[in-house]
Design a protein around this motif. Structure first.
Motif, PDB file in Angstrom:
ATOM      1  N   UNK A  36       0.823  -1.195   0.000  1.00 49.42           N
ATOM      2  CA  UNK A  36       0.000   0.000   0.000  1.00 49.42           C
ATOM      3  C   UNK A  36       0.861   1.250   0.000  1.00 49.42           C
ATOM      4  N   UNK A  37       1.695   1.399  -1.003  1.00 47.70           N
ATOM      5  CA  UNK A  37       2.742   2.433  -1.005  1.00 47.70           C
ATOM      6  C   UNK A  37       2.215   3.845  -1.204  1.00 47.70           C
ATOM      7  N   UNK A  38       1.015   4.007  -1.751  1.00 46.58           N
ATOM      8  CA  UNK A  38       0.485   5.347  -1.974  1.00 46.58           C
ATOM      9  C   UNK A  38       1.415   6.191  -2.822  1.00 46.58           C
ATOM     10  N   UNK A  39       1.623   7.424  -2.406  1.00 46.53           N
ATOM     11  CA  UNK A  39       2.465   8.353  -3.153  1.00 46.53           C
ATOM     12  C   UNK A  39       3.954   8.153  -2.884  1.00 46.53           C
ATOM     13  N   UNK A  40       4.269   7.122  -2.076  1.00 47.27           N
ATOM     14  CA  UNK A  40       5.664   6.732  -1.923  1.00 47.27           C
ATOM     15  C   UNK A  40       6.371   7.228  -0.682  1.00 47.27           C
ATOM     16  N   UNK A  41       5.645   7.732   0.308  1.00 47.52           N
ATOM     17  CA  UNK A  41       6.297   8.283   1.497  1.00 47.52           C
ATOM     18  C   UNK A  41       7.275   7.293   2.121  1.00 47.52           C
ATOM     19  N   UNK A  49       9.436   9.735  -6.856  1.00 43.37           N
ATOM     20  CA  UNK A  49      10.665   8.951  -6.995  1.00 43.37           C
ATOM     21  C   UNK A  49      11.719   9.731  -7.770  1.00 43.37           C
ATOM     22  N   UNK A  50      11.291  10.439  -8.809  1.00 50.30           N
ATOM     23  CA  UNK A  50      12.216  11.278  -9.573  1.00 50.30           C
ATOM     24  C   UNK A  50      12.765  12.404  -8.706  1.00 50.30           C
ATOM     25  N   UNK A  51      11.894  13.054  -7.954  1.00 50.06           N
ATOM     26  CA  UNK A  51      12.317  14.175  -7.112  1.00 50.06           C
ATOM     27  C   UNK A  51      13.295  13.729  -6.029  1.00 50.06           C
ATOM     28  N   UNK A  52      13.100  12.511  -5.530  1.00 42.98           N
ATOM     29  CA  UNK A  52      13.990  12.002  -4.484  1.00 42.98           C
ATOM     30  C   UNK A  52      15.261  11.396  -5.058  1.00 42.98           C
ATOM     31  N   UNK A  53      15.334  11.253  -6.382  1.00 42.18           N
ATOM     32  CA  UNK A  53      16.532  10.721  -7.018  1.00 42.18           C
ATOM     33  C   UNK A  53      16.707   9.221  -6.886  1.00 42.18           C
ATOM     34  N   UNK A  54      15.598   8.479  -6.743  1.00 42.60           N
ATOM     35  CA  UNK A  54      15.700   7.028  -6.554  1.00 42.60           C
ATOM     36  C   UNK A  54      14.874   6.252  -7.579  1.00 42.60           C
ATOM     37  N   UNK A  55      14.467   6.912  -8.661  1.00 42.71           N
ATOM     38  CA  UNK A  55      13.555   6.280  -9.620  1.00 42.71           C
ATOM     39  C   UNK A  55      14.124   4.999 -10.204  1.00 42.71           C
ATOM     40  N   UNK A  56      15.436   4.938 -10.378  1.00 45.26           N
ATOM     41  CA  UNK A  56      16.041   3.766 -11.031  1.00 45.26           C
ATOM     42  C   UNK A  56      15.998   2.520 -10.155  1.00 45.26           C
ATOM     43  N   UNK A  57      15.746   2.687  -8.862  1.00 46.81           N
ATOM     44  CA  UNK A  57      15.715   1.514  -7.978  1.00 46.81           C
ATOM     45  C   UNK A  57      14.325   1.241  -7.413  1.00 46.81           C
ATOM     46  N   UNK A  58      13.294   1.866  -8.016  1.00 49.56           N
ATOM     47  CA  UNK A  58      11.915   1.738  -7.544  1.00 49.56           C
ATOM     48  C   UNK A  58      11.047   1.117  -8.626  1.00 49.56           C
ATOM     49  N   UNK A  59      10.181   0.192  -8.226  1.00 54.96           N
ATOM     50  CA  UNK A  59       9.187  -0.406  -9.112  1.00 54.96           C
ATOM     51  C   UNK A  59       7.807  -0.245  -8.480  1.00 54.96           C
ATOM     52  N   UNK A  60       6.802   0.043  -9.317  1.00 56.33           N
ATOM     53  CA  UNK A  60       5.438   0.202  -8.845  1.00 56.33           C
ATOM     54  C   UNK A  60       4.539  -0.842  -9.483  1.00 56.33           C
ATOM     55  N   UNK A  61       3.685  -1.426  -8.666  1.00 61.94           N
ATOM     56  CA  UNK A  61       2.732  -2.431  -9.139  1.00 61.94           C
ATOM     57  C   UNK A  61       1.325  -2.006  -8.725  1.00 61.94           C
TER      58      UNK A  61
END
Length: 256
Positions: free
Chosen positions: A104-109, A145-157
């Motif tokens: 339940x990641x929501x907006x990624x907090x 994820x882009x703003x935090x600089x971690x987009x390359x290591x994050x996957x969303x389902x």
């Protein structure tokens, strides 16, 4: 080797406001609350002008209580949860190469805080993107994820946490923040716990924070044979308005 974690409380993304907005939108809820406070203030002033001391005390106390409740709620959703989870994630002493799942990641907090600790790992978030958070959507999570600089290591389902689309023994750590209580059926909440344990690797750890039913989560984890099962109150930083609505954390480790 453990890593020296970054300052996880320093967030660059926009994580919205937590709450149930399925029936009444967040803007309307804010307007209603503001109107109630304004009406109570006006009534308090009127009572003071009329010399109605008892009435002024009553309405003044109600006003103060409501303002404090709203302030506590906003603090928790905008600041407190980040401070608490920053400490919790840091205390886990991650190596940095783990596979982490956020239920339940929501907006990624929480998801993106974990991702910052995984320079060689992967953080996976799964959600149905319901209106239990303002602006909840996979697009919002990706932007963060882009703003935090971690987009390359994050996957969303997009998926149901009672039927996880992952193989057995996939993740080293599973986390969740204020999600399972949104599942109305006790049987389905139990299924979510069962699924989390299924996809957790032997030796993997579980950390679930929620508002209610946490005794049930703890009991089920015991039944499933997990070890070091614990439950505790996360304190005032995660009160949802007042001490009557605390957040509790259930943690456990899967046997090797």
């Amino acid at each position: 080797m453990t890593i020296n974690p970054p300052d996880l409380c320093r967030r660059r993304g926009d994580y919205g406001i937590d709450g149930d907005f399925r029936v009444i939108p967040a803007r309307w809820q804010a307007m209603i609350a503001a109107a109630i406070v304004a009406a109570l203030i006006a009534l308090t002033v009127r009572n003071i002008a009329a010399g109605a001391v008892v009435g002024a005390v009553v309405t003044g106390s109600l006003t103060l209580g409501l303002v404090l409740f709203q302030g506590s709620y906003l603090y928790t959703t905008r600041v407190g949860k980040f401070e608490v989870w920053s400490r919790l994630l840091t205390d886990l002493r991650l190596r940095g190469d783990e596979q982490v799942l956020d239920l339940g990641c929501g907006r990624g907090a929480l998801l993106l805080m974990a991702a910052e600790l995984l320079p060689r790992g992967r953080a996976v978030g799964i959600d149905l993107w319901l209106a239990d958070q303002t602006g909840n959507s996979p697009e919002a999570a990706r932007r963060n994820a882009e703003r935090e600089g971690v987009a390359e290591r994050v996957e969303l389902e997009t998926g149901d946490i009672t039927q996880l689309p992952f193989a057995d023994n996939t993740f080293d750590l599973i986390v969740s923040n204020l999600v399972l209580h949104n599942i109305p059926s006790p049987a389905d909440r139990r299924a979510a716990i069962d699924e989390a344990v299924r996809v957790l690797r032997p030796g993997g750890r579980l950390a679930i924070a929620d508002l209610m039913a946490t005794n049930g989560y703890r009991a089920r984890l015991h039944e499933l044979g997990l070890t070091d099962v614990r439950r505790r109150n996360l304190g005032w930083r995660m009160w949802w308005g007042c001490p009557l609505f605390p957040t509790r954390l259930v943690t456990a480790t899967k046997k090797i």
